[in-house]
Write a protein that holds these residues in place. Structure first.
Motif, PDB file in Angstrom:
ATOM      1  N   ALA A  10       0.837  -1.248   0.010  1.00 44.95           N
ATOM      2  CA  ALA A  10      -0.057  -0.018  -0.123  1.00 44.95           C
ATOM      3  C   ALA A  10       1.019   1.291   0.097  1.00 44.95           C
ATOM      4  N   ASP A  11       0.260   2.458  -0.158  1.00 47.67           N
ATOM      5  CA  ASP A  11       1.045   3.562  -0.055  1.00 47.67           C
ATOM      6  C   ASP A  11       1.588   4.036   1.199  1.00 47.67           C
ATOM      7  N   GLY A  12       2.960   4.344   1.162  1.00 46.53           N
ATOM      8  CA  GLY A  12       3.721   4.938   2.215  1.00 46.53           C
ATOM      9  C   GLY A  12       4.239   3.787   3.193  1.00 46.53           C
ATOM     10  N   VAL A  13       4.139   2.448   2.653  1.00 49.77           N
ATOM     11  CA  VAL A  13       4.928   1.315   3.467  1.00 49.77           C
ATOM     12  C   VAL A  13       6.385   1.189   3.438  1.00 49.77           C
ATOM     13  N   GLY A  14       7.057   2.025   2.432  1.00 49.98           N
ATOM     14  CA  GLY A  14       8.400   2.161   2.372  1.00 49.98           C
ATOM     15  C   GLY A  14       9.013   1.432   1.292  1.00 49.98           C
ATOM     16  N   LYS A  15       8.128   1.187   0.278  1.00 49.67           N
ATOM     17  CA  LYS A  15       8.744   0.693  -1.067  1.00 49.67           C
ATOM     18  C   LYS A  15      10.020   1.350  -1.790  1.00 49.67           C
ATOM     19  N   ASN A  16       9.717   2.537  -1.872  1.00 52.24           N
ATOM     20  CA  ASN A  16      10.718   3.320  -2.558  1.00 52.24           C
ATOM     21  C   ASN A  16      12.035   3.148  -1.708  1.00 52.24           C
ATOM     22  N   THR A  17      11.921   3.611  -0.463  1.00 51.94           N
ATOM     23  CA  THR A  17      13.051   3.652   0.225  1.00 51.94           C
ATOM     24  C   THR A  17      13.769   2.102   0.377  1.00 51.94           C
ATOM     25  N   LEU A 150       3.540   8.088   7.441  1.00 52.20           N
ATOM     26  CA  LEU A 150       4.638   8.258   6.719  1.00 52.20           C
ATOM     27  C   LEU A 150       4.339   8.861   5.565  1.00 52.20           C
ATOM     28  N   GLN A 153       5.343  12.332   5.402  1.00 49.55           N
ATOM     29  CA  GLN A 153       6.717  12.590   5.569  1.00 49.55           C
ATOM     30  C   GLN A 153       7.260  12.572   4.056  1.00 49.55           C
ATOM     31  N   LYS A 154       6.496  12.026   2.831  1.00 50.43           N
ATOM     32  CA  LYS A 154       7.186  12.041   1.677  1.00 50.43           C
ATOM     33  C   LYS A 154       7.561  13.168   1.032  1.00 50.43           C
ATOM     34  N   MET A 204       8.631   1.617  12.436  1.00 53.95           N
ATOM     35  CA  MET A 204       9.267   1.217  11.329  1.00 53.95           C
ATOM     36  C   MET A 204      10.836   0.346  11.711  1.00 53.95           C
ATOM     37  N   ARG A 205      11.215  -0.757  11.115  1.00 53.47           N
ATOM     38  CA  ARG A 205      12.141  -1.330  11.447  1.00 53.47           C
ATOM     39  C   ARG A 205      13.380  -0.678  10.694  1.00 53.47           C
ATOM     40  N   PRO A 206      14.604  -0.705  10.933  1.00 55.90           N
ATOM     41  CA  PRO A 206      15.778   0.098  10.175  1.00 55.90           C
ATOM     42  C   PRO A 206      15.566  -0.499   8.835  1.00 55.90           C
ATOM     43  N   PRO A 207      15.790   0.352   7.798  1.00 56.27           N
ATOM     44  CA  PRO A 207      15.466  -0.240   6.091  1.00 56.27           C
ATOM     45  C   PRO A 207      16.397  -1.022   5.952  1.00 56.27           C
ATOM     46  N   ILE A 210      15.222  -4.528   6.914  1.00 55.71           N
ATOM     47  CA  ILE A 210      14.215  -5.054   5.911  1.00 55.71           C
ATOM     48  C   ILE A 210      14.871  -5.578   4.726  1.00 55.71           C
TER      49      ILE A 210
END
Ligand SMILES: Nc1ncnc2c1ncn2[C@@H]1O[C@H](COP(=O)(O)OP(=O)(O)O)[C@@H](O)[C@H]1O
Ligand SMILES: Cc1cn([C@H]2C[C@H](O)[C@@H](COP(=O)(O)OP(=O)(O)O)O2)c(=O)[nH]c1=O
Length: 223
Positions: A10-17, A150, A153-154, A204-207, A210
């Motif tokens: 979904a939107d804002g779950v950290g896909k881009n990061t 999140l 914060q984008k 959030m877990r550290p990137p 993940i």
């Protein structure tokens, strides 16, 4: 010829990061890797149209089937780039792909029609448009209220100056999107799936953590 991994959710779950850090981590380990994100805002006929639509700047209603066809066309217009990228790298990472279309447009029709629309999109994109199926898709999951925080914060987006685009603003739609992803994962539509929790206990877990989990999952993909 490399393998394809799609990062979905979904939107804002950290896909881009996650997609970007996954790419950098693979490169640091000596692999060749690249990210292709969809939609291709500003780069395809469909991408330009999708940007206007998400910004609420469309003079006519956009039905779920019309939107699905636009998103599919965006990938079809980019198909040569996809095939070149998979040929030239060990790993091609998609930041959203066909499953996004299934989950989001499937959330815009009555629940009883959702599965049929998702299968129609799958057939259009992987059949008619001959887009490749990922070797692995990752469903990044977080509680919806964390994802919503999140989104705020984008960084600024190319297609809208609003904090929430048309889909992000619709909380009920976001909930149906999540349910659709869960059913896509369970049914294994569009190849194999693994769910990865992007957060624990509402944080959030550290990137890097993940990404470490995703790399372990990738290592288990048969050659
Ligand atoms: N693991 C994480 N920990 C902390 N913040 C994150 C994490 N992943 C993403 N973010 C932040 O959350 C916001 C949305 O992330 P983004 O990767 O753009 O999500 P998506 O592509 O799923 O919409 C951004 O501001 C990003 O910096
Ligand atoms: C790629 C894709 C996205 N979408 C939706 C999901 C998102 O709500 C919206 C925009 O995509 P997104 O990549 O989330 O844009 P941004 O991160 O810049 O906000 O489009 C589809 O409905 N079908 C698709 O095929």
């Amino acid at each position: 010829m490399g393998i394809i991994v799609a990062i979905e959710g979904a939107d804002g779950v950290g896909k881009n990061t996650t997609s970007r850090l996954l790419c950098e981590t693979l490169q640091a380990a000596g692999k060749t890797a690249t990210v292709i994100g969809f939609p291709r805002y500003g780069e395809t006929v469909a991408g330009v149209t999708i940007g206007r639509y998400l910004a609420g700047d469309m003079p006519v209603p956009v039905s779920p089937h019309a939107a699905a066809t636009l998103y599919a066309l965006d990938r079809f217009e980019w198909r040569d780039e996809i095939l070149k990228a998979v040929e030239a790298h060990d790993v091609l990472i998609f930041d959203r792909y066909v499953a996004s279309n299934m989950a989001y447009q499937g959330a815009r029709v009555p629940a009883g029609e959702s599965r049929a629309l998702m299968e129609w999109i799958l057939a259009l994109e992987t059949g008619q448009f001959a887009l490749p199926v990922p070797a692995l898709s990752i469903y990044l999951n977080t509680p919806w209220d964390l994802a919503r925080a999140l989104i705020l914060q984008k960084a600024e987006r190319s297609y809208t100056d609003k904090s929430f685009d048309a889909y992000e603003a619709d909380v009920a739609l976001q909930q149906r999107v999540r349910a659709n992803y869960a059913s896509i994962v369970e049914a294994g539509l569009l190849g194999p799936w693994r769910m990865v929790h992007a957060s624990t206990d509402g944080t959030m877990r550290p990137p890097a953590e993940i990404v470490g989990e995703i790399i372990s999952l990738l290592e288990a993909v048969p050659e």
